[in-house]
Design a protein around this motif. Sequence first.
Motif, PDB file in Angstrom:
ATOM      1  N   ILE A 123     -20.778  19.730  58.631  1.00 52.21           N
ATOM      2  CA  ILE A 123     -19.720  19.855  57.628  1.00 52.21           C
ATOM      3  C   ILE A 123     -19.057  21.222  57.803  1.00 52.21           C
ATOM      4  CG2 ILE A 123     -19.191  19.861  55.177  1.00 52.21           C
ATOM      5  CD1 ILE A 123     -21.638  18.134  54.736  1.00 52.21           C
ATOM      6  N   LEU A 124     -17.814  21.171  58.129  1.00 51.84           N
ATOM      7  CA  LEU A 124     -17.045  22.399  58.349  1.00 51.84           C
ATOM      8  C   LEU A 124     -16.438  22.884  57.032  1.00 51.84           C
ATOM      9  CD1 LEU A 124     -15.218  21.394  61.663  1.00 51.84           C
ATOM     10  CD2 LEU A 124     -17.364  22.674  61.399  1.00 51.84           C
ATOM     11  N   ASP A 125     -16.480  24.175  56.870  1.00 53.15           N
ATOM     12  CA  ASP A 125     -15.985  24.770  55.622  1.00 53.15           C
ATOM     13  C   ASP A 125     -14.465  24.857  55.634  1.00 53.15           C
ATOM     14  OD1 ASP A 125     -16.359  26.152  53.089  1.00 53.15           O
ATOM     15  OD2 ASP A 125     -15.595  27.898  54.175  1.00 53.15           O
ATOM     16  N   ILE A 126     -13.891  24.615  54.467  1.00 52.17           N
ATOM     17  CA  ILE A 126     -12.463  24.845  54.272  1.00 52.17           C
ATOM     18  C   ILE A 126     -12.330  25.860  53.122  1.00 52.17           C
ATOM     19  CG2 ILE A 126     -11.840  22.532  55.081  1.00 52.17           C
ATOM     20  CD1 ILE A 126     -11.434  21.738  52.180  1.00 52.17           C
ATOM     21  N   ASN A 127     -11.248  26.508  53.094  1.00 56.53           N
ATOM     22  CA  ASN A 127     -11.036  27.574  52.109  1.00 56.53           C
ATOM     23  C   ASN A 127     -10.652  26.952  50.764  1.00 56.53           C
ATOM     24  OD1 ASN A 127     -10.893  30.158  51.069  1.00 56.53           O
ATOM     25  ND2 ASN A 127      -8.797  30.504  51.773  1.00 56.53           N
ATOM     26  N   ASP A 128     -11.686  26.433  50.103  1.00 55.41           N
ATOM     27  CA  ASP A 128     -11.437  25.794  48.816  1.00 55.41           C
ATOM     28  C   ASP A 128     -12.021  26.585  47.648  1.00 55.41           C
ATOM     29  OD1 ASP A 128     -14.028  25.393  49.605  1.00 55.41           O
ATOM     30  OD2 ASP A 128     -14.153  23.343  48.819  1.00 55.41           O
ATOM     31  N   ASN A 129     -12.531  27.796  47.920  1.00 55.90           N
ATOM     32  CA  ASN A 129     -13.112  28.642  46.868  1.00 55.90           C
ATOM     33  C   ASN A 129     -12.524  30.059  46.962  1.00 55.90           C
ATOM     34  OD1 ASN A 129     -15.425  26.974  45.530  1.00 55.90           O
ATOM     35  ND2 ASN A 129     -15.711  26.656  47.748  1.00 55.90           N
ATOM     36  N   SER A 130     -12.137  30.581  45.815  1.00 51.85           N
ATOM     37  CA  SER A 130     -11.626  31.967  45.753  1.00 51.85           C
ATOM     38  C   SER A 130     -12.769  32.920  45.422  1.00 51.85           C
ATOM     39  CB  SER A 130     -10.546  32.086  44.678  1.00 51.85           C
ATOM     40  OG  SER A 130      -9.465  31.212  44.961  1.00 51.85           O
ATOM     41  N   PRO A 131     -12.667  34.166  45.842  1.00 49.68           N
ATOM     42  CA  PRO A 131     -13.691  35.131  45.465  1.00 49.68           C
ATOM     43  C   PRO A 131     -13.732  35.295  43.944  1.00 49.68           C
ATOM     44  CG  PRO A 131     -12.383  35.954  47.296  1.00 49.68           C
ATOM     45  CD  PRO A 131     -11.683  34.753  46.794  1.00 49.68           C
ATOM     46  N   VAL A 132     -14.937  35.351  43.403  1.00 47.38           N
ATOM     47  CA  VAL A 132     -15.114  35.438  41.944  1.00 47.38           C
ATOM     48  C   VAL A 132     -16.086  36.567  41.650  1.00 47.38           C
ATOM     49  CG1 VAL A 132     -15.874  34.222  39.881  1.00 47.38           C
ATOM     50  CG2 VAL A 132     -14.647  32.984  41.686  1.00 47.38           C
ATOM     51  N   PHE A 133     -15.684  37.391  40.702  1.00 51.06           N
ATOM     52  CA  PHE A 133     -16.581  38.462  40.258  1.00 51.06           C
ATOM     53  C   PHE A 133     -17.451  37.934  39.114  1.00 51.06           C
ATOM     54  CE2 PHE A 133     -13.249  40.910  42.335  1.00 51.06           C
ATOM     55  CZ  PHE A 133     -13.955  41.889  42.995  1.00 51.06           C
ATOM     56  N   PRO A 134     -18.648  38.478  38.969  1.00 57.76           N
ATOM     57  CA  PRO A 134     -19.518  37.989  37.894  1.00 57.76           C
ATOM     58  C   PRO A 134     -18.919  38.193  36.511  1.00 57.76           C
ATOM     59  CG  PRO A 134     -20.778  39.227  39.497  1.00 57.76           C
ATOM     60  CD  PRO A 134     -19.318  39.417  39.856  1.00 57.76           C
ATOM     61  N   ASP A 159     -17.940  34.593  47.071  1.00 55.66           N
ATOM     62  CA  ASP A 159     -17.080  33.568  47.674  1.00 55.66           C
ATOM     63  C   ASP A 159     -18.004  32.538  48.328  1.00 55.66           C
ATOM     64  OD1 ASP A 159     -15.215  31.961  48.902  1.00 55.66           O
ATOM     65  OD2 ASP A 159     -13.969  33.671  49.544  1.00 55.66           O
ATOM     66  N   GLN A 160     -17.995  31.328  47.822  1.00 54.93           N
ATOM     67  CA  GLN A 160     -18.920  30.311  48.329  1.00 54.93           C
ATOM     68  C   GLN A 160     -18.526  29.775  49.697  1.00 54.93           C
ATOM     69  OE1 GLN A 160     -19.259  27.275  45.367  1.00 54.93           O
ATOM     70  NE2 GLN A 160     -20.288  28.619  43.887  1.00 54.93           N
ATOM     71  N   ASP A 161     -17.361  30.055  50.140  1.00 56.53           N
ATOM     72  CA  ASP A 161     -16.992  29.664  51.488  1.00 56.53           C
ATOM     73  C   ASP A 161     -17.743  30.517  52.492  1.00 56.53           C
ATOM     74  OD1 ASP A 161     -15.250  27.746  50.499  1.00 56.53           O
ATOM     75  OD2 ASP A 161     -13.606  29.203  50.333  1.00 56.53           O
ATOM     76  N   VAL A 162     -17.650  30.050  53.742  1.00 53.23           N
ATOM     77  CA  VAL A 162     -18.344  30.765  54.815  1.00 53.23           C
ATOM     78  C   VAL A 162     -17.360  31.014  55.940  1.00 53.23           C
ATOM     79  CG1 VAL A 162     -20.611  29.819  54.242  1.00 53.23           C
ATOM     80  CG2 VAL A 162     -19.129  28.587  55.829  1.00 53.23           C
ATOM     81  N   GLY A 163     -17.825  31.866  56.845  1.00 54.12           N
ATOM     82  CA  GLY A 163     -17.012  32.132  58.021  1.00 54.12           C
ATOM     83  C   GLY A 163     -15.764  32.909  57.674  1.00 54.12           C
ATOM     84  N   GLU A 164     -14.687  32.496  58.247  1.00 51.64           N
ATOM     85  CA  GLU A 164     -13.413  33.146  58.014  1.00 51.64           C
ATOM     86  C   GLU A 164     -12.914  32.933  56.594  1.00 51.64           C
ATOM     87  OE1 GLU A 164     -11.878  35.168  59.970  1.00 51.64           O
ATOM     88  OE2 GLU A 164     -13.299  34.933  61.641  1.00 51.64           O
ATOM     89  N   ASN A 165     -13.407  31.922  55.950  1.00 52.96           N
ATOM     90  CA  ASN A 165     -12.935  31.599  54.605  1.00 52.96           C
ATOM     91  C   ASN A 165     -13.643  32.407  53.513  1.00 52.96           C
ATOM     92  OD1 ASN A 165     -11.173  29.621  55.630  1.00 52.96           O
ATOM     93  ND2 ASN A 165     -12.816  28.096  55.629  1.00 52.96           N
ATOM     94  N   THR A 166     -14.638  33.168  53.882  1.00 56.66           N
ATOM     95  CA  THR A 166     -15.371  33.924  52.874  1.00 56.66           C
ATOM     96  C   THR A 166     -14.696  35.286  52.624  1.00 56.66           C
ATOM     97  OG1 THR A 166     -17.574  34.611  52.203  1.00 56.66           O
ATOM     98  CG2 THR A 166     -16.932  35.054  54.493  1.00 56.66           C
ATOM     99  N   LEU A 167     -15.323  36.092  51.822  1.00 50.77           N
ATOM    100  CA  LEU A 167     -14.768  37.395  51.411  1.00 50.77           C
ATOM    101  C   LEU A 167     -14.596  38.300  52.627  1.00 50.77           C
ATOM    102  CD1 LEU A 167     -13.961  39.143  48.955  1.00 50.77           C
ATOM    103  CD2 LEU A 167     -16.326  39.916  48.882  1.00 50.77           C
ATOM    104  N   GLN A 168     -13.400  38.876  52.728  1.00 53.68           N
ATOM    105  CA  GLN A 168     -13.102  39.715  53.877  1.00 53.68           C
ATOM    106  C   GLN A 168     -12.898  41.201  53.503  1.00 53.68           C
ATOM    107  OE1 GLN A 168     -13.159  38.681  57.049  1.00 53.68           O
ATOM    108  NE2 GLN A 168     -13.774  36.611  56.329  1.00 53.68           N
TER     109      GLN A 168
END
Length: 941
Positions: A123-134, A159-168
């Motif tokens: 299952i490949l990740d897509i950028n469907d989650n935005s970074p969220v602060f607690p 950010d629950q995404d992974v790879g390039e889609n996660t927090l940068q």
Amino acid sequence: MAMRRNNRLLEWLLCIFIVCAFSVYAVSGQVRYSIPEEMTVGSFVGNIAKDLGLEPQRLVAGRARVFTAGDSEYLRLDREKGQLLVKERMDREQLCLEISACSFSFDVILENPMEMFRVTVEILDINDNSPVFPKKEIELEISESVLPGALFSIESAIDQDVGENTLQKYVLNPTDHFNLKIQGRLDVSENIEIVLQKPMDRENTKHHYLTLTAVDGGDPRRSGTVKIHIVVLDANDNAPIFSQATYKASVLENAGKGTLVTTVSATDADEGSSANIEFYFEHATTTIRELFTIDPISGEVKVVGDIDYERNKQFRIKVKAKDNGGLTNSCGIVIDVIDVNDNTPKITVMSFSSALPEDSVPGTIIAMINIQDLDSGDNAKVSCSIDRNLPFKIESALANYYNLVTDSVLDREQTSEYNVTITAVDGGYPPRSSKKTLSLKLSDVNDHAPQFQQESYDAYVFENNASSLSFHSVSATDADWGPNARVSYFLEDGSLNGAPLSSYVTVNADSGVLYAVKPFDYEQIKSFKIHVKAQDGGSPPLSGNVTINIFIKDQNDNTPQVLYPVQTSGSLGAEMVPRSADVGYLVTKVVAVDVDSGQNAWLSYKLQKATDRALFEVGLQNGEIRTIRQVTDKDAVKQKLTVVVEDNGQPSRSATVNVNVAVADSFPEVLSELTDFTVDREYNDKLTFYLVLALAVVSVLFTFSIIALITVKIHRWRQNRLFYKYAANLPVIPHYPPVYPDGTMGTLQRVYNYEVCGTTDSRMSDVKFARPCSQNTLVDVSRMGTMQREKREQEDGDVSEEQKPPNNDWRFTQQGQRPGPSGAGPHPEGAGGAIVGTGPWPNPPTEAEQLQALMAAANEVSEATATLGPRYNAQFPMQHVPDYRQNVYIPGSTATLTANPQQMMPQPALQGPPQAIPQVDVPNAAQTPASKKKSTKKDKK
């Protein structure tokens, strides 16, 4: 224009991404697919038939299906098209949590033959989650005495995404007093700190407001922000210090609520209220907050939820210590979850054939089984077994996969159904196990032929049976089942007396009952064998044979047959009993047979009626007729006995025979009586038809017969006149037929009876003798007539004719004879030699010549009787031959009877060669009272 170009570029990159995402490759019999998450239900994943190198029809014929060890099935199989389609919407973040490489596997199973293919879907990740602060807003209290360079920790974004889609990256705004400091990678495990750039003056500004933005690397990019509120406090120059930078602890997955995991501690160099420290979780996820809690004063970390090793094997928690002056410090806690054997092995039957042919070879796969244990280590090591007494075994195919196969030859007739219990045991302590029972039925194969209980049977049937009579039944059993055990019976080909066996016996194909086709006759067939074949309904059919010995049982359906004495339609000879016979004298013996068998052929003889019952008796078993008292002169000469021959059947059958007995001491005494004996005629009903037919024929020929008879009578009358012209004085010479003194094996004795009829004139006397009892007619050896009439015709000068000598039967013909030389007459027709002493006379014989001829004949009989002696008397005890010299005389003659030395000897028996019998001088016979009386009358004349 720039926006359009960017949009086209994004579309092109998205196409490339989708093409790469759907790339397929097979490794070691496995197929791997890569698909993006959040695909809609029904989306195409891949052509499994093409990727596995299978025909689409194979998926349908093999009943291909998807097997997943877990509870959820995200993909489904379209067997008709051979395609894999999305069944449930997949969220990578929910499936794999923080794991970057997210994939799941399942199996595609085919039957007939049984095959299994491993399919892995990434299952490949897509950028469907935005970074969220607690938190949406962070409040920091910082003393104004804090020098530039001081660091303050900020909860990082998630950010629950992974790879390039996660927090940068993070962006802080404004940056006049603070700036960002990021250590290591941008994830939750690293600290995000802000650095004081220049001192703060509480008197100038008591509150500072910052905006921290977290940006991921997706396309399009997504971001999240948090507000930071900084409250400037009065001076506090020492921050809390933890005793360890990182605390390590472990906890059992089945630890109860309130279990202490670890305790963190920190110290503060300040005094007073600034030294009071509080602890709390920093950046704690929802899972951590549900499972653990930390005491803010003591720093104890305890369990507050249900920990499951199978879901979380390790926890990383950040703890923050804060004093009253607003100074903080952080440490980490690493909690390892210890696995406990709290999961039972799960047995899943992937494929199972409930019906198995009994001729399956060892190694045939019956079922494919998957066993999963969610524990780890030894707790997850599973051993699979079945009962050792069963003809099956478990073989390990792949990891966690097992095959149930046959281990030996199966026999449905011994065991038709098996309950196979599969037991899976893990390696934990204490071990956990699970069981699953499979009901297996063996389908029948035609491997047993019908069997009879015996190799042969004996069947009995009475003769004269009715047609279609059932007289026996056979039964064969077949250990098979269903059509293979349906037995049919057939009569094998064969013949009996030239006719097929099917014309005698038939067998019911279903019941095995034997029927007689026609009535049997014991006298023709006493027993025979047939072979019955039992054949089952299998394919190919099997058969067994049995021999049936059929015995015909006799019934009393035959009447006894009298062999002796023979009953004829004419006169019957009589048995002679001398008046001097003693008690028990054997008169004769009735001989009868019965063609039946057993007691139906046991014959008994009874005297039914008799002229004098007090004189004779019949032996019950042997049929011998004997005298039961002394014979007296008062007893009648002619005795007639009726003997009943009866068998021992039920009901009994009988036959009657008439026996004539002459009671006399001498032969001439009984001559006149014997002529009255006649045989009772019994008419058989079966001859009625033939008699009617014969009468019809006779009536047609009657006219011709009368004419022919008259013609013959006239012709014989003329010949008789010529014959008696020259032979008027020729005496009648009796003759004894040959006898058999030695007897013949299996034949009855020959008995000869004579009938002599005498008158006062010897020339008018008739002498008759009966042939042996085996013959049916009596021969008349003389002719009735008066000698005086012939003598007158001779005196009248009639022409004399040649006289023929008597034949072998001493029978005079009625043809005239021509005179010739004495003793040299021609041979009779058909005679083999000259007849001694019987030649014709040239002239009419004188009285002396007649007397001499009569004496010669009587002397011949006497010599034959004397020569046979005791042997003849023993062989023929019932015959007493009188002395003809004492009973036959010529009226008016005073000549003495003397022996003729040239007479012919009696013929020998047929059983042996001819033997010469010595001549014996016979004395002159004494005159009897009868002869004296006749002489006196002659003298008076």
